[in-house]
Design an enzyme around this catalytic site. Structure first.
Site, PDB file in Angstrom:
ATOM      1  N   SER A 168       0.838  -1.203   0.000  1.00 46.56           N
ATOM      2  CA  SER A 168       0.000   0.000   0.000  1.00 46.56           C
ATOM      3  C   SER A 168       0.871   1.249   0.000  1.00 46.56           C
ATOM      4  CB  SER A 168      -0.972  -0.045   1.186  1.00 46.56           C
ATOM      5  OG  SER A 168      -2.001   0.897   1.031  1.00 46.56           O
ATOM      6  N   GLU A 209      -9.063  -5.506  -4.535  1.00 48.36           N
ATOM      7  CA  GLU A 209      -8.485  -4.502  -3.648  1.00 48.36           C
ATOM      8  C   GLU A 209      -9.529  -3.689  -2.870  1.00 48.36           C
ATOM      9  OE1 GLU A 209      -5.362  -3.884  -2.936  1.00 48.36           O
ATOM     10  OE2 GLU A 209      -4.100  -4.555  -4.587  1.00 48.36           O
ATOM     11  N   HIS A 221      -7.558  -5.743  -0.369  1.00 51.68           N
ATOM     12  CA  HIS A 221      -6.359  -4.996  -0.012  1.00 51.68           C
ATOM     13  C   HIS A 221      -5.763  -5.548   1.282  1.00 51.68           C
ATOM     14  CE1 HIS A 221      -3.766  -1.532  -0.471  1.00 51.68           C
ATOM     15  NE2 HIS A 221      -4.036  -1.104   0.745  1.00 51.68           N
TER      16      HIS A 221
END
Length: 516
Positions: A196, A319, A420
């Protein structure tokens, strides 16, 4: 045994680094040194680059993690509630086999958290397993976050520096270069890996001249690489931050004296305000300051300016789903907010044709449903920046692209899927680190552990040799090129697929679409 390391009667290992001696302790089949200071920040260096750590006398017992960076309350990540927040937070942790023999590769982890939350001490990042099975050195790093690390206040007055959080990361990598040999690590074989905003830090650092040579391989997991903004936007954010803090023109020095808790609370207000006003943007992020960060990173990649090092880069199949589940405002997950995002992007790019936006939306037949809107958001934030970077970097350096598709039965049933950050326990081998972890409520542990083993073997082979060859009879991972676009789909059974996102990629095109 390394000449800078000694073993005590308690089986602790003491190493000598810049500043003094550090005592590490057994952890599984390796040793760990927690809370090692790599630079000195604190209130005295608020909004400025950190200074070298003053030397200390005697042995520093590295048994506890250091304080975590002051961070947003508006976002939550799994964290030990006993961890203390402090501006003097620049520490790192080292896991290593007993020092001695040939120098081992080093893997340096940069954690994610939208540049405003997270810490190197989160249990999912425990490096014990990775260091043990990989016979290498693992380092996890704290750096300043949010208003203390990723707001550029240089337009408010003298002595405010830009990109302080990135400067911290560079200071940590310089510390690794100068000291990791004492732990048995090879300073000439350093792989940075992150997820990230940690991955976006890496893709940014790959275009920063000052960072060149500090790492030799890179792994970027779900990098929102276009979330790096220009000076004009940075100045507007700084002005609004000062306004919310009650600081008028010419009085910016007051920001240095306010309690950090007050400034963190102001940062929460700013975070909420900006993501509601312009969905898809971050309040705090790296800035193209023409100093440390000379160009927009993805544009720099496309101009051939990224460091000539091997790269693994990829994203997760679903995600955006976790942001819908947690009702996080960080990502737009409805058709309305995605349309707001495109309107804002268009205002930043006057030459962007309305037809182009329409073509992109048309590539997602179920756009009006949440699944379609989330897919657009996923590709805008993660997948397309990944492919733009891979297309460019593979022109001159070895590049491998993956898509992480694996999800346990429970995560599929909850419509989370491969969302994610769900790959993190697979990379570190640390399942079950959440207080209430539903991952295996419907089974699937055996398959997940097998997938994790393959992921770890590929990541570790890359750290050792610069090629992610698992050597376990699993699927060969072919390098990515702009011609083949070979992509490893990581699932219960891995698959090599040429250009798996071809239709969507074609709709977006090669021109970078992001906020200025």
């Amino acid at each position: 045994m390394d000449e800078d390391a000694t073993v005590s009667s308690s089986d602790a290992v003491t190493v000598r680094v810049t500043g003094g001696d550090l005592r590490g302790h057994p952890a599984g089949g390796v040793y760990v040194w927690k809370g090692v200071p790599y630079a000195s920040a604190g209130k005295a260096r608020r909004f400025r680059s950190a200074l070298p750590v003053p030397a200390w006398e005697g042995e520093r017992d590295c048994v506890d993690f250091g304080p975590i960076a002051p961070q947003a309350k508006a976002m939550q990540v799994p964290m030990d509630p006993a961890m203390v927040q402090d501006e003097d937070c620049l520490s790192l942790n080292v896991w290593a086999p007993r020092p001695g023999g040939e120098p081992r590769p080093v893997m340096v982890w940069i954690h994610g958290g939208a540049y405003c939350v997270g810490a190197s001490s989160q249990s999912v990042y425990d490096g014990t397993h990775l260091a043990e099975v990989g016979d290498l050195v693992v380092v996890t790093v704290n750096y300043r976050l949010g208003v203390f690390g990723f707001i550029d206040l240089s337009t408010l007055g003298e002595g405010f520096e830009s990109n302080v959080g990135l400067r911290d990361q560079i200071a940590a990598l310089e510390w690794v270069r100068d000291n990791i040999a004492a732990f048995g690590g090879d300073p000439g074989n350093v792989t940075v890996f992150g997820e990230s905003s940690g991955a976006a830090s890496i893709t940014t650092l790959m275009t920063v001249p000052r960072a060149e040579g500090l790492f030799h391989r890179a792994i970027a997991q779900s990098s929102p690489a276009t979330s790096v903004y220009g000076a004009e936007r940075a100045a507007a954010v700084a002005s609004r931050f000062a306004e919310l803090a009650g600081v008028g023109n010419g009085d910016a020095e007051r920001l240095r004296e306010m309690p950090f808790e007050e400034l963190t609370a102001v940062g929460d207000r700013l975070l909420s305000e900006i993501v509601e006003t312009v969905p898809g943007t971050l309040a705090m992020a790296p800035v193209v300051d023409r100093d440390l960060v000379p160009k927009y990173p993805v544009a720099a990649f496309q101009k051939g300016l990224s460091h000539r090092i091997p790269l693994i880069i990829g994203t997760n199949k679903d995600e955006a789903s976790i942001f819908r589940l947690t009702k996080s405002p960080i990502m737009p997950v409805t058709a309305g907010t995605v349309n707001q995002m495109f309107t804002a992007i268009a205002s930043d790019h006057p030459n962007l044709s309305p037809t182009k936006v329409a073509d992109i939306i048309a590539a997602y037949p179920d756009f009006e449903k949440s699944t379609g809107a989330m897919a657009v958001s996923r590709d805008a934030a993660f997948r397309m920046p990944c492919l733009w970077i891979a297309d460019a970097h593979s022109q001159h350096s070895p590049t491998w692209v993956y898509r992480f598709d694996h999800a346990t039965p429970m995560l599929r049933a909850a419509r989370v899927g491969a969302s994610h950050a769900t790959e993190l326990p697979y990379v570190f081998g640390n399942f079950g680190t959440l207080n209430v972890d539903p991952t295996f409520w419907l089974g699937g542990r055996k398959a997940a552990v097998e997938v994790a083993g393959r992921v770890q073997r590929r990541w570790l082979a890359f750290a050792w040799h610069g090629v992610p060859a698992a050597l376990d009879a699993s699927k060969h991972w072919a390098p990515y090129t702009a011609e083949t676009r070979s992509t490893l789909l990581i699932d219960k059974t891995d698959a090599m697929v040429p250009d798996p996102d071809r239709e969507l990629r074609s709709a977006w095109g090669d021109e970078v679409m992001g906020f200025s």
